[in-house]
Scaffold this motif. Structure first.
Motif, PDB file in Angstrom:
ATOM      1  N   ASP A 263       0.871  -1.118  -0.086  1.00 32.16           N
ATOM      2  CA  ASP A 263       0.133  -0.191  -0.015  1.00 32.16           C
ATOM      3  C   ASP A 263       0.835   1.383  -0.207  1.00 32.16           C
ATOM      4  O   ASP A 263       0.805   2.284  -0.729  1.00 32.16           O
TER       5      ASP A 263
ATOM      6  N   GLN B 194      -3.903  -9.220  -1.541  1.00 32.20           N
ATOM      7  CA  GLN B 194      -4.689  -7.721  -1.304  1.00 32.20           C
ATOM      8  C   GLN B 194      -5.338  -7.262  -2.652  1.00 32.20           C
ATOM      9  O   GLN B 194      -5.018  -6.647  -3.319  1.00 32.20           O
TER      10      GLN B 194
ATOM     11  N   TYR C  48      -7.705  -5.211  -2.971  1.00 32.96           N
ATOM     12  CA  TYR C  48      -8.068  -3.830  -3.087  1.00 32.96           C
ATOM     13  C   TYR C  48      -7.147  -3.095  -3.898  1.00 32.96           C
ATOM     14  O   TYR C  48      -7.392  -1.988  -4.151  1.00 32.96           O
TER      15      TYR C  48
ATOM     16  N   SER D 179     -11.015  -3.033   0.907  1.00 35.44           N
ATOM     17  CA  SER D 179     -10.085  -2.581   1.836  1.00 35.44           C
ATOM     18  C   SER D 179     -10.189  -2.579   3.208  1.00 35.44           C
ATOM     19  O   SER D 179      -9.245  -2.214   4.117  1.00 35.44           O
TER      20      SER D 179
ATOM     21  N   TYR E  79      -7.679  -3.684   6.131  1.00 33.02           N
ATOM     22  CA  TYR E  79      -6.595  -3.344   5.680  1.00 33.02           C
ATOM     23  C   TYR E  79      -6.218  -2.035   6.218  1.00 33.02           C
ATOM     24  O   TYR E  79      -7.152  -1.091   6.783  1.00 33.02           O
TER      25      TYR E  79
ATOM     26  N   ALA F   5      -5.775   2.017   1.316  1.00 32.62           N
ATOM     27  CA  ALA F   5      -6.992   1.402   1.704  1.00 32.62           C
ATOM     28  C   ALA F   5      -7.871   2.203   2.555  1.00 32.62           C
ATOM     29  O   ALA F   5      -9.173   2.288   2.455  1.00 32.62           O
TER      30      ALA F   5
END
Length: 330
Positions: free
Chosen positions: A79, A101, A103, A308, A311, A316
């Motif tokens: 991220d 992940q 997202y 998200s 996270y 996110a």
């Protein structure tokens, strides 16, 4: 007498010629000086060539960070890289790559996966020039020394404290993008402030909670961590007393909560992350669930596990903010 006159004319002509030549010389010198002034070299900015830097990581290791690293592995820190405009050479995954992940996939869809426990041989196969590891737990025992044989290895935190802002600033410093990291935070704070006003205009001081359903068990997010930090800290939603009570003794971001306790949850709005969607989600059929005030009033907003909400990070949290505003104002 005629000769004297002739000589005088010759001398006068000679003097005139000398004066003419001197005048031309002065003009030439004047032009040359002007040209010389115009020809003065213009100073140009010389860009500093980036060099390797030595930084001290969270565990006290002195790490030589290469200039302009191009093959970075930063498992579960993606991220931060994405927010800084950097694409890693591999991305975090669990369960043989069946869980990633999701997202972040608009940014990482073509990036190959790497197991979350970073096996040495797999890490080596990516020929990284820099490893960023989330916490000391990742490199416990002799693992750190093994990783340093593959690439310079920087430990971001001693413990995973879920302070996404601090992580972003640290990653930014390591990658020579400290200013960019500060700008990301400034942009995020501006967005959060604007969203907070929209939400207050819509529902005033009403309360909310985020819950997670997985394997027919409920979990509730803490007040100051993960999506809880977004709801209560950034967006100013009122924290229910049940959330405050659980957060006071919580050891993780999400704490187990019984359906009976949920029935007593004094939240006007519920954000449900449903990992059991498609698997029956039996708990959502229970009469206790259906009698929760927020559920009865239709103030429940459901999200999938691929979103998200589980996270934390600039990307996110921005997506969470968008979801909250859309849900509450629709």
């Amino acid at each position: 007498m005629f000769m004297n006159k002739k000589i005088s004319i010759i001398i006068a002509s000679f003097l005139a010629l000398v004066l003419l030549l001197v005048g031309c010389s002065d003009k030439n010198n004047e032009v040359t000086e002007k040209e010389s002034e115009q020809a003065e070299p213009v100073e140009t900015e010389v860009k500093e060539i980036p060099e390797d830097r030595t930084l001290t990581d969270a565990m006290g290791h002195e790490v030589t960070i290469p200039a302009n690293p191009e093959r970075i592995i930063a498992s579960y820190l993606e991220d931060n890289l994405v927010a800084l405009g950097i694409t890693p050479v591999a991305q975090w995954s669990v369960k043989d790559g069946t869980s990633i992940q999701q997202y972040l996939q608009d940014y990482l869809k073509d990036v190959p996966i790497i197991p979350h426990d970073l096996p040495f041989e797999v890490v080596t196969s990516f020929t990284p020039d820099l490893l960023l590891v989330q916490s000391a737990q990742v490199v416990e025992g002799s693992k750190y020394e093994q990783y340093t044989k593959i690439a310079p290895t920087y430990v971001v935190e001693v413990e995973n404290n879920s302070d996404w802002r601090a992580k972003l600033l640290t990653v930014g410093e390591v990658l020579g993008k400290a200013d960019e990291a500060k700008q990301v935070l400034a942009d995020y704070d501006k967005k959060a402030s604007e969203a907070k006003q929209i939400i207050q205009d819509a529902i005033g001081t009403e309360s909310a909670a985020a819950i997670w359903l997985v394997n027919n068990n409920f979990y509730i997010v803490g007040e100051h961590v993960s999506s809880g930090a977004v709801l209560y800290g950034d967006l100013g939603l009122t924290t229910p007393s049940v959330v405050k009570e659980i957060s006071s003794t919580a050891t993780g971001n999400w704490s187990a909560i019984s359906l009976e306790s949920l029935a007593e949850l004094d939240a006007d709005h519920l954000f449900l992350v449903n990992s059991d969607k498609g698997n029956g989600a039996e708990m959502l059929k229970d009469p206790l669930w259906k009698n929760i005030p927020a559920v009865k009033n239709g103030n429940i907003y459901e999200y999938g596990a691929e979103t998200s909400w589980l996270y934390a990070g600039a990307i996110a949290n921005t997506q969470i903010i968008d979801g909250v505003v859309e849900s509450i104002t629709k």
